[in-house]
Motif scaffolding. Structure first.
Motif, PDB file in Angstrom:
ATOM      1  N   VAL A 188       0.859  -1.190   0.000  1.00  0.00           N
ATOM      2  CA  VAL A 188       0.000   0.000   0.000  1.00  0.00           C
ATOM      3  C   VAL A 188       0.897   1.242   0.000  1.00  0.00           C
ATOM      4  N   HIS A 189       0.730   2.109  -0.990  1.00  0.00           N
ATOM      5  CA  HIS A 189       1.473   3.372  -1.019  1.00  0.00           C
ATOM      6  C   HIS A 189       0.525   4.542  -0.759  1.00  0.00           C
ATOM      7  N   HIS A 190       1.109   5.713  -0.502  1.00  0.00           N
ATOM      8  CA  HIS A 190       0.338   6.902  -0.134  1.00  0.00           C
ATOM      9  C   HIS A 190       0.569   8.060  -1.101  1.00  0.00           C
ATOM     10  N   PHE A 191       0.847   7.757  -2.350  1.00  0.00           N
ATOM     11  CA  PHE A 191       1.101   8.818  -3.333  1.00  0.00           C
ATOM     12  C   PHE A 191      -0.205   9.277  -3.960  1.00  0.00           C
ATOM     13  N   ILE A 192      -1.046   9.859  -3.105  1.00  0.00           N
ATOM     14  CA  ILE A 192      -2.358  10.394  -3.455  1.00  0.00           C
ATOM     15  C   ILE A 192      -2.526  11.690  -2.675  1.00  0.00           C
ATOM     16  N   ASP A 193      -3.647  12.376  -2.855  1.00  0.00           N
ATOM     17  CA  ASP A 193      -3.886  13.625  -2.135  1.00  0.00           C
ATOM     18  C   ASP A 193      -3.939  13.384  -0.623  1.00  0.00           C
ATOM     19  N   ASP A 194      -3.402  14.337   0.132  1.00  0.00           N
ATOM     20  CA  ASP A 194      -3.301  14.191   1.583  1.00  0.00           C
ATOM     21  C   ASP A 194      -4.647  13.871   2.246  1.00  0.00           C
ATOM     22  N   TYR A 195      -5.717  14.512   1.771  1.00  0.00           N
ATOM     23  CA  TYR A 195      -7.003  14.335   2.443  1.00  0.00           C
ATOM     24  C   TYR A 195      -7.461  12.881   2.430  1.00  0.00           C
ATOM     25  N   GLN A 196      -6.959  12.095   1.484  1.00  0.00           N
ATOM     26  CA  GLN A 196      -7.402  10.703   1.370  1.00  0.00           C
ATOM     27  C   GLN A 196      -6.821   9.821   2.475  1.00  0.00           C
ATOM     28  N   PHE A 197      -5.712  10.236   3.083  1.00  0.00           N
ATOM     29  CA  PHE A 197      -5.164   9.424   4.180  1.00  0.00           C
ATOM     30  C   PHE A 197      -5.086  10.200   5.491  1.00  0.00           C
ATOM     31  N   GLU A 198      -5.730  11.370   5.553  1.00  0.00           N
ATOM     32  CA  GLU A 198      -5.796  12.118   6.802  1.00  0.00           C
ATOM     33  C   GLU A 198      -6.407  11.272   7.921  1.00  0.00           C
ATOM     34  N   ARG A 199      -7.288  10.338   7.549  1.00  0.00           N
ATOM     35  CA  ARG A 199      -7.952   9.471   8.530  1.00  0.00           C
ATOM     36  C   ARG A 199      -6.952   8.586   9.276  1.00  0.00           C
ATOM     37  N   GLU A 200      -5.762   8.380   8.709  1.00  0.00           N
ATOM     38  CA  GLU A 200      -4.759   7.595   9.429  1.00  0.00           C
ATOM     39  C   GLU A 200      -4.253   8.352  10.652  1.00  0.00           C
ATOM     40  N   TRP A 201      -4.340   9.671  10.620  1.00  0.00           N
ATOM     41  CA  TRP A 201      -3.966  10.467  11.782  1.00  0.00           C
ATOM     42  C   TRP A 201      -5.120  10.597  12.759  1.00  0.00           C
ATOM     43  N   THR A 202      -6.313  10.834  12.228  1.00  0.00           N
ATOM     44  CA  THR A 202      -7.465  11.076  13.109  1.00  0.00           C
ATOM     45  C   THR A 202      -8.106   9.796  13.622  1.00  0.00           C
ATOM     46  N   GLN A 203      -7.943   8.680  12.890  1.00  0.00           N
ATOM     47  CA  GLN A 203      -8.580   7.418  13.280  1.00  0.00           C
ATOM     48  C   GLN A 203      -7.631   6.243  13.030  1.00  0.00           C
TER      49      GLN A 203
END
Length: 343
Positions: A188-203
């Protein structure tokens, strides 16, 4: 109906389009990433969009080279203008049966419908806040109640241990994780817009079981844009490392995503990264100009000198200067996958 494949630059937006679609572009782009480009853009005989302005903008957002197009050859100019307005207006006339909508949404468990603009309540909200105090609410203190890590460097950046070697696997972006069902090893990579993985910080605790399915997970690619204040850049670097270190606590094999801003960021942007281990980088947006390309290479060479990586997971177009680098492991971008599907 004959569907043709056109270069994106050959499809022309209607300059007097009265529909404001800017707020819908990201949701439509998410839909295209999740389900493919299943709905063609309709254009007139001159290649001007009649129906599909948002899909065209989403395709450009995703850096797609080609899009499916239907040419409405038999419509008069007046019919074209009327069709353009009617298509937008008739969408406004429909409404939701909220009870049936809730039932439908409740049956979709592996696809995050909030990516497409639906307001999905978070069931484990209380858990992510870390429990109840006497007043029934305790603030999360930005994840400090979950774990504190020994910091590295001036800003106390959590250390990511990394992996020793990257085996060949299929790679998907974080926003595709819930719907990915193929057998076999994958990363799994994270080379997408930040908002799409912001949930990894909040949840983060809600994401951990999903991420544990993967063979490898890169640390989140929080942006370090040069026009961001330095404090925000360092904060995003810290969050990336906290999440990476927390994932490693849960037994996840983490590959650190390396990012930098301008040359002044080299003082701290490599803090917390492992040395002599595999890393991940992206060139998305780098080829926009000679200036951005040179800035990327400056940071890239600083990374090589500081971290001496053994393998480099590489997302995006390979720069000419790096094509002979045997440590690179190219990841096929979404745009490249779409181009292969449409060919």
């Amino acid at each position: 109906m004959q569907v043709e494949e056109w270069n994106v630059q050959d499809v022309k937006p209607y300059p007097r389009n009265p529909r404001k679609n800017q707020s819908a572009i990201k949701a439509v782009a998410n839909s295209i990433e999740q389900f493919g480009f299943e709905q063609p853009i309709v254009v007139d005989r001159n290649g001007v969009v009649i129906v599909g302005h948002t899909r065209l903008a989403a395709a450009k957002h995703l850096n797609l080279a080609k899009v499916p197009v239907v040419v409405a050859k038999n419509l008069t100019k007046e019919q074209v203008n009327a069709y353009r307005l009617a298509d937008n207006k008739t969408n406004e006339l429909a409404d939701w049966d909220m009870s049936m909508l809730d039932d439908e949404l409740s049956e979709i468990t592996d696809i995050d419908m909030s990516d497409f603009g639906f307001d999905i309540p978070t069931e484990d909200f209380g858990d992510d806040l870390g429990g109840d105090d006497e007043d029934g609410f305790e603030p999360p203190f930005q994840n400090a109640q979950k774990a504190l890590f020994d910091g590295v460097g001036e800003y106390g950046i959590p250390q990511i241990k990394g992996v020793d070697f990257i085996e060949p696997v299929e790679w998907i972006s974080f926003n595709m994780l819930n719907s990915y069902k193929k057998p076999g090893a994958f990363g799994v990579h994270h080379f997408i817009d930040d908002y799409q993985f912001e949930r990894e910080w909040t949840q983060i605790d809600r994401q951990i079981p999903r991420l544990q399915r993967a063979t490898y997970v890169t640390s989140p690619d929080f942006s370090l844009y040069v026009d961001f204040p330095k404090a925000l850049q360092i904060w995003n670097h810290y969050r990336k490392h906290w999440i990476g270190a927390y994932m490693e606590m849960q037994g996840i094999s983490v590959i650190p995503t390396i990012a930098w801003s301008d040359e002044s960021s080299f003082e701290w942007c490599f803090d917390g990264e492992p040395v002599h281990k595999p890393v991940a980088v992206s060139t998305v947006g780098v080829m926009a100009s000679q200036e951005t390309k040179e800035a990327f290479l400056l940071g890239y060479n600083a990374m090589i000198e500081r971290l001496q990586p053994t393998q480099i997971l590489y997302y995006g177009q390979v720069i000419d200067e790096l094509k002979d680098d045997t440590t690179l492991i190219p990841i096929e971008s979404f745009g490249e996958k779409m181009k292969r599907r449409l060919s």
